[in-house]
Design an enzyme around this catalytic site. Sequence first.
Site, short mmCIF file in Angstrom:
data_model
loop_
_atom_site.label_atom_id
_atom_site.label_comp_id
_atom_site.label_asym_id
_atom_site.label_seq_id
_atom_site.Cartn_x
_atom_site.Cartn_y
_atom_site.Cartn_z
CE LYS A 1 -3.94 -2.27 0.42
NZ LYS A 1 -5.06 -2.16 -0.52
CG HIS B 1 -10.75 -6.16 -4.92
ND1 HIS B 1 -11.90 -6.19 -4.15
CD2 HIS B 1 -9.78 -5.65 -4.12
CE1 HIS B 1 -11.65 -5.69 -2.96
NE2 HIS B 1 -10.37 -5.36 -2.91
#
Length: 392
Positions: A190, A321
């Site tokens: 991230k 996803h």
Amino acid sequence: MSTSSPREHATAAASAAVDRISRVELSRVRLPLQAPISDAKVLTGRQKPLTEVAFLVAEISTEGGRCGLGFAYSKRAGGDGLYAHAREIAPELIGEDPNDIDRLWRRLVWAGASVGRSGLATQAVAAFDIALWDLKARRAELPLAKLLGAHRDAVACYNTSGGFLSAPVEQILDNSTEALHRGIGGIKIKVGHPDTATDIRRVEAVREHLGDSVPLMVDANQQWDRATARRVGRTLERFDLTWIEEPVDAYDTAGHAALASKLDTPVATGEMLTSVGEHRELLRSGACDVIQPDAARVGGITPFARIAALAEEHHLAMAPHFAMEIHLHLAAAYPGTTWVEHFDWLEPLFVERLECRAGRMLVPERPGLGLSLSEQCRAWTLERDTIDRAAT
């Protein structure tokens, strides 16, 4: 010696092939995470740390003794709403032929159309749709990927669950090493820290740790504006990233398109969209190089297949996803370049485990999704409803 006519034989065979849905069981499940998770949306103050994932589980049974399993999910808010909507529309399935999946998908969507044909309403439908596909594949005694038409028996995979912003970079390096030792092929971390220099240092440390040959992706979770995305995206070019994910707001199609046209690094997005139409607009605008639909968010496997067909027409790579337990099969059935996202969060819900080897996740040979609910899943169940002929 039989005296039946060919027409009578055909009628008997058709009758034997027809089955009817007799029962739908719904469960509302809360899966607690081992530690609170933060991404860029938390650091910008838009969301609180993630501590649990809510699941809507659907088990569909037929008069012929068949059963299919499906689920949808919600992070933070929405889980109770998914369950409530599913409970309202579930009676529409009773007495129906489970083979007619597209027709049943439309029936369920229209049953709740007054609250929309995307978003929460179709996410609730997803649990039923996935269960119906699982049931159909089990009936055929095929893995779901084979029923859909597999192009491969293993899919390139990357790990995300070890790379959150809430983890210090030293822990991310350790998590990356562990993931590679487990047979996972790539690492995603991230980004989107308020201090972009911190992002650069973290990416640089991970790239140096992995070496040049391991695929590395980054995910900004929609938290950059267009100018920041351009500036940071150019800086990240030197790390040879496989993609930059959701650099700007998920609904900023023009922003994604402008960025995709300027960067050498591929742009990935799509996970937050909840309809075929939204994905069609994304593709029409040239807004990404890697499309990331989520079957549970778009309404199930039925609409996911439509998105996959559009993506193939545009010659895009696909990386569905989350929910690897579903998306492994869908990725295996996609003709183009594809990835599957390794998240170990859902593993306690199921008895079975998926296997990774040499950078790829293996499609299980078990029929359907190849999953059965664990005792732990039952223990985390907060509410359960059975819908059958008596209830309708």
